[in-house]
Design an enzyme around this catalytic site. Structure first.
Site, PDB file in Angstrom:
ATOM      1  N   GLY A  10       0.806  -1.216   0.000  1.00  0.00           N
ATOM      2  CA  GLY A  10       0.000   0.000   0.000  1.00  0.00           C
ATOM      3  C   GLY A  10       0.839   1.266   0.000  1.00  0.00           C
ATOM      4  O   GLY A  10       2.034   1.253   0.320  1.00  0.00           O
ATOM      5  N   ASP A  37      -3.236 -12.097   6.457  1.00  0.00           N
ATOM      6  CA  ASP A  37      -4.319 -11.993   5.492  1.00  0.00           C
ATOM      7  C   ASP A  37      -5.570 -11.612   6.270  1.00  0.00           C
ATOM      8  O   ASP A  37      -6.071 -12.404   7.077  1.00  0.00           O
ATOM      9  CB  ASP A  37      -4.501 -13.328   4.770  1.00  0.00           C
ATOM     10  CG  ASP A  37      -5.571 -13.274   3.688  1.00  0.00           C
ATOM     11  OD1 ASP A  37      -6.363 -12.318   3.680  1.00  0.00           O
ATOM     12  OD2 ASP A  37      -5.603 -14.203   2.856  1.00  0.00           O
ATOM     13  N   ALA A  61      -6.139  -2.370   3.604  1.00  0.00           N
ATOM     14  CA  ALA A  61      -7.573  -2.120   3.435  1.00  0.00           C
ATOM     15  C   ALA A  61      -8.053  -2.596   2.079  1.00  0.00           C
ATOM     16  O   ALA A  61      -7.271  -2.760   1.134  1.00  0.00           O
ATOM     17  CB  ALA A  61      -7.875  -0.626   3.590  1.00  0.00           C
ATOM     18  N   TYR A  62      -9.356  -2.820   1.980  1.00  0.00           N
ATOM     19  CA  TYR A  62     -10.029  -3.035   0.708  1.00  0.00           C
ATOM     20  C   TYR A  62     -10.417  -1.646   0.209  1.00  0.00           C
ATOM     21  O   TYR A  62     -11.197  -0.947   0.862  1.00  0.00           O
ATOM     22  CB  TYR A  62     -11.261  -3.911   0.918  1.00  0.00           C
ATOM     23  CG  TYR A  62     -12.081  -4.180  -0.326  1.00  0.00           C
ATOM     24  CD1 TYR A  62     -12.027  -5.417  -0.961  1.00  0.00           C
ATOM     25  CD2 TYR A  62     -12.910  -3.209  -0.870  1.00  0.00           C
ATOM     26  CE1 TYR A  62     -12.780  -5.673  -2.099  1.00  0.00           C
ATOM     27  CE2 TYR A  62     -13.657  -3.450  -2.004  1.00  0.00           C
ATOM     28  CZ  TYR A  62     -13.592  -4.687  -2.616  1.00  0.00           C
ATOM     29  OH  TYR A  62     -14.336  -4.927  -3.740  1.00  0.00           O
ATOM     30  N   ASP A 103     -12.304   9.741   4.409  1.00  0.00           N
ATOM     31  CA  ASP A 103     -13.347  10.762   4.309  1.00  0.00           C
ATOM     32  C   ASP A 103     -14.696  10.174   3.898  1.00  0.00           C
ATOM     33  O   ASP A 103     -15.741  10.803   4.084  1.00  0.00           O
ATOM     34  CB  ASP A 103     -12.941  11.826   3.288  1.00  0.00           C
ATOM     35  CG  ASP A 103     -12.650  11.247   1.919  1.00  0.00           C
ATOM     36  OD1 ASP A 103     -11.732  10.408   1.817  1.00  0.00           O
ATOM     37  OD2 ASP A 103     -13.326  11.618   0.936  1.00  0.00           O
ATOM     38  N   TYR A 126     -18.128   0.866   0.679  1.00  0.00           N
ATOM     39  CA  TYR A 126     -16.745   1.122   1.116  1.00  0.00           C
ATOM     40  C   TYR A 126     -16.727   1.996   2.372  1.00  0.00           C
ATOM     41  O   TYR A 126     -16.077   1.648   3.372  1.00  0.00           O
ATOM     42  CB  TYR A 126     -15.949   1.792  -0.005  1.00  0.00           C
ATOM     43  CG  TYR A 126     -14.615   2.322   0.450  1.00  0.00           C
ATOM     44  CD1 TYR A 126     -13.581   1.464   0.801  1.00  0.00           C
ATOM     45  CD2 TYR A 126     -14.395   3.694   0.565  1.00  0.00           C
ATOM     46  CE1 TYR A 126     -12.362   1.947   1.242  1.00  0.00           C
ATOM     47  CE2 TYR A 126     -13.173   4.191   0.993  1.00  0.00           C
ATOM     48  CZ  TYR A 126     -12.163   3.324   1.338  1.00  0.00           C
ATOM     49  OH  TYR A 126     -10.963   3.810   1.781  1.00  0.00           O
ATOM     50  N   LYS A 130     -15.502   0.969   6.206  1.00  0.00           N
ATOM     51  CA  LYS A 130     -14.438   1.673   6.923  1.00  0.00           C
ATOM     52  C   LYS A 130     -14.953   2.233   8.257  1.00  0.00           C
ATOM     53  O   LYS A 130     -14.221   2.237   9.256  1.00  0.00           O
ATOM     54  CB  LYS A 130     -13.871   2.789   6.056  1.00  0.00           C
ATOM     55  CG  LYS A 130     -13.071   2.302   4.852  1.00  0.00           C
ATOM     56  CD  LYS A 130     -11.824   1.529   5.249  1.00  0.00           C
ATOM     57  CE  LYS A 130     -10.753   2.449   5.823  1.00  0.00           C
ATOM     58  NZ  LYS A 130      -9.508   1.686   6.153  1.00  0.00           N
ATOM     59  N   TRP A 151      -8.088  11.467  -0.504  1.00  0.00           N
ATOM     60  CA  TRP A 151      -7.459  11.759  -1.789  1.00  0.00           C
ATOM     61  C   TRP A 151      -5.957  11.461  -1.748  1.00  0.00           C
ATOM     62  O   TRP A 151      -5.121  12.296  -2.091  1.00  0.00           O
ATOM     63  CB  TRP A 151      -7.707  13.216  -2.181  1.00  0.00           C
ATOM     64  CG  TRP A 151      -9.137  13.576  -2.439  1.00  0.00           C
ATOM     65  CD1 TRP A 151     -10.248  12.927  -1.973  1.00  0.00           C
ATOM     66  CD2 TRP A 151      -9.624  14.673  -3.223  1.00  0.00           C
ATOM     67  NE1 TRP A 151     -11.389  13.556  -2.413  1.00  0.00           N
ATOM     68  CE2 TRP A 151     -11.044  14.632  -3.183  1.00  0.00           C
ATOM     69  CE3 TRP A 151      -9.007  15.698  -3.925  1.00  0.00           C
ATOM     70  CZ2 TRP A 151     -11.833  15.567  -3.843  1.00  0.00           C
ATOM     71  CZ3 TRP A 151      -9.794  16.633  -4.582  1.00  0.00           C
ATOM     72  CH2 TRP A 151     -11.196  16.565  -4.546  1.00  0.00           C
TER      73      TRP A 151
END
Length: 302
Positions: A10, A37, A61-62, A103, A126, A130, A151
């Site tokens: 990531g 995992d 994260a997904y 956000d 999503y 989160k 962003w």
């Protein structure tokens, strides 16, 4: 101090590893699949225990926002259940957890910048996953810092800056949404902020300011303004450039709804930890410069 960060590939994990390189006061160990995992909760504790962390950074994260609408169970397995298991593992190891959030927990209807106490109301799967992750982290480990950001871009992975540069290499004009606003945030700066805050969490057993924080780039813009600055900067470095044509969100339909306002106020983080993000234009320029430098090296003959 030793930090274990989940999500080896990531943007934040890669930025943390780079930021710690060459420093004597901190070591960052990236822990990823197959060792850990998040869809297999039984892997989490053993992988983090082996990393011997003083602090765990939960960055895996997904993040496929549109795909999450069709993969709700997977999104929640990673972003909610998995995140909670990471925080639980940190608690069992007796260390704090820093968890990255988004956000997208807000619906974007507020006029100004969101603060940490504003009501959450995610628009899609999503964001809901989160938000559920935030709740799971807080329940599993009282020594938690939840960092909502927005962003995110960097020299690593897939992100908006790289997409704009790629599209500009073979197009004269790019259509970009102009009615969604937010704070472009460099993962390089997120890493710097985490490394700045980490000693306070690790050294102060009586640290009383655990909780939710917003951490985003200084200043705001819309997506088309962000794109225009990326491409103007690229042209200044001799890179690809294209004209940006402003469109409305309605002209670019997506499966998941996006918040029209993603502005985040980072004042709480600044006050508690004494760290302020650079302006987004300056931070974007640094990333574009690095990407252009890397491209020039690849183009050089052997």
């Amino acid at each position: 101090m030793r930090l274990a960060v989940t999500g080896r590939d990531g943007q934040v994990a890669a930025s943390l590893v780079e930021a710690a390189r060459g420093r004597d006061d901190v070591e960052v160990v990236a822990v990823g699949r197959p060792a850990i995992d998040l869809t297999r909760p039984d892997t989490v504790f053993a992988a983090l225990e082996a990393a011997r962390p003083d602090i765990v950074v939960s960055a895996a994260a997904y993040t496929a926002v549109d795909q999450a609408e069709d993969e709700k169970d997977l999104a929640f397995a990673v972003n909610a259940t998995g995140a909670g298991k990471v925080a639980e593992a940190a608690a069992r190891l007796g260390v704090p957890v820093i968890h990255l959030s988004t956000d997208y927990v807000f619906d974007g209807t507020k006029d100004g910048a969101y603060v940490e106490t504003d009501k959450t109301a995610p628009l899609g799967v999503y964001g809901a996953s989160k938000l559920a992750g935030e709740e799971a982290v807080a329940a599993a480990n009282p020594r938690h810092i939840i960092l909502r950001t927005a962003w995110v871009y960097s020299p690593f992975g897939r992100n908006f800056v790289k997409t704009m540069l790629r599209l500009a290499s073979d197009r004269d004009e790019i259509a970009v949404v102009a009615d969604q606003w937010g704070n472009p945030t460099s993962a390089l700066d997120i890493a710097d902020a985490i490394l700045h805050a980490a000693p306070k969490l690790g050294d102060d057993r009586n640290f009383a300011a655990f909780g939710i924080y917003h951490l985003a780039g200084e200043g705001d813009t819309n997506w088309s303004g962000f794109a225009r600055h990326i491409l103007d900067t690229s042209r200044a470095f001799g890179g690809p450039h294209a004209k940006v044509r402003e469109i409305a969100t309605a002209d670019y339909p997506t499966k998941a709804r996006r918040p029209a306002n993603s502005r985040l106020s980072s004042e709480k983080f600044e006050d508690v930890f004494g760290w302020t993000a650079p302006g987004w234009r300056e931070a974007t320029g640094e990333v574009v410069s690095r990407l252009r430098s890397g491209a020039r090296k690849l183009q050089r003959p052997l």
